[in-house]
Design a protein around this motif. Structure first.
Motif, PDB file in Angstrom:
ATOM      1  N   SER A 296       0.840  -1.192   0.000  1.00  0.00           N
ATOM      2  CA  SER A 296       0.000   0.000   0.000  1.00  0.00           C
ATOM      3  C   SER A 296       0.875   1.242   0.000  1.00  0.00           C
ATOM      4  CB  SER A 296      -0.908   0.014   1.240  1.00  0.00           C
ATOM      5  OG  SER A 296      -0.133   0.000   2.424  1.00  0.00           O
TER       6      SER A 296
ATOM      7  N   ARG B 275      -8.265  -2.871  -6.449  1.00  0.00           N
ATOM      8  CA  ARG B 275      -8.297  -1.584  -5.742  1.00  0.00           C
ATOM      9  C   ARG B 275      -8.961  -0.507  -6.599  1.00  0.00           C
ATOM     10  NH1 ARG B 275      -6.244   0.214  -1.255  1.00  0.00           N
ATOM     11  NH2 ARG B 275      -5.190  -1.783  -0.999  1.00  0.00           N
TER      12      ARG B 275
ATOM     13  N   ALA C  56      -9.636  -4.362  -0.580  1.00  0.00           N
ATOM     14  CA  ALA C  56      -9.377  -2.948  -0.865  1.00  0.00           C
ATOM     15  C   ALA C  56     -10.500  -2.061  -0.326  1.00  0.00           C
ATOM     16  CB  ALA C  56      -9.204  -2.747  -2.365  1.00  0.00           C
TER      17      ALA C  56
ATOM     18  N   GLU D 206     -10.188   1.016   2.368  1.00  0.00           N
ATOM     19  CA  GLU D 206     -10.687   2.365   2.071  1.00  0.00           C
ATOM     20  C   GLU D 206     -11.704   2.816   3.117  1.00  0.00           C
ATOM     21  OE1 GLU D 206      -9.842   4.448  -0.376  1.00  0.00           O
ATOM     22  OE2 GLU D 206      -8.436   3.133  -1.429  1.00  0.00           O
TER      23      GLU D 206
END
Length: 259
Positions: free
Chosen positions: A16, A110, A154, A158
């Motif tokens: 990430s 993602r 993902a 988030e």
């Protein structure tokens, strides 16, 4: 897909922030829609994605003249309380899912998740856990990853919520759903899932898959989760398949700004 791009995609799944930036520098991303270097999805291809109409059945995603629940879902409602799908499964959206699912381009997970996050936030859903629709052991071994899990992981990052793939498992292998009728799809996944009460009891679950077609998979997965004591379930997919042009074209496709 080249070996280099496949290696990058798998590395992206496990990294990430700064590390993903380094990977982008070493292996410049290529648009999955047109092949242009610079991003996994360029602006031109993003603009070609046919987003779902806002006026849809809140349980199956079928376009309606006004928001609500269609007659079929009123007669036989699923255990989840709402469904959101980002796009119609055609064109660029179909290509994105295909590359994620069959070509090993897991970096797209993602990208798809980031497109879906505003819908989740606008929905005001309570989300305690993010849970993907699981693959069977044989399919997981063959593919090497679960495409729904890649998107769900993902999304969880988030949304800053726990990603819990072990909360739902597939206890029977299913044949490919691709060419099956709606009734055959139901038979293919009926009784295929088991949820862990210790993980889902009294929790609000965001159940994630890549594509919604007839709803059979979401229906029986949510039944398993509800039976294990979940407080509520909301369903989310990147694409909605099975729609004909006449079901979409007469209905304005402009979504409210907050979605």
């Amino acid at each position: 897909m080249t070996h280099a791009s496949l290696s990058k995609a798998h590395l992206q799944q496990k990294t990430s922030g700064v590390l993903r930036g380094v990977l982008d520098w070493i292996f410049p991303p290529v648009c999955a829609g047109c092949g242009t270097e610079g991003s996994l999805l360029c602006g031109a291809c993003l603009s070609k994605i046919h987003t779902m109409p806002f006026t849809v059945c809140q349980l199956c995603g079928k376009p309606l003249r006004s928001a609500g629940v269609c007659a079929a879902c009123q007669a036989d409602p699923p255990q989840y309380q709402a469904l959101r799908c980002y796009s119609v499964y055609e064109g660029i959206a179909r290509e994105l899912v295909h590359q994620l699912k069959y070509d090993g381009n897991v970096g797209l997970g993602r990208t798809l998740a980031q497109l879906m996050v505003p819908m989740v936030r606008a929905s005001s859903w309570q989300v305690d856990l993010v849970v993907p629709i699981p693959l069977g052991e044989a399919k997981l071994e063959e593919r090497g990853y679960n495409q729904a899990g890649v998107i769900a992981r993902a999304l969880a990052e988030e949304l800053e919520r726990p990603f819990v793939p072990s909360a739902l498992i597939r206890i029977s292998e299913a044949h490919s759903q691709v060419k099956l009728t709606a009734e055959a799809r139901r038979g293919n996944v009926r009784g295929a899932f088991r949820a862990d009460p210790e993980q889902v009891s009294a929790k609000s679950i965001l159940l994630v898959d890549d594509v919604f077609t007839t709803g059979a998979t979401m229906r029986f997965a949510s039944e398993a989760i509800k039976s294990a004591g979940a407080a509520c379930i909301n369903a989310l997919t990147f694409a909605r398949a099975g729609l004909k042009n006449r079901e979409i074209n007469p209905i304005p496709l402009t979504q409210p700004k907050e979605v």
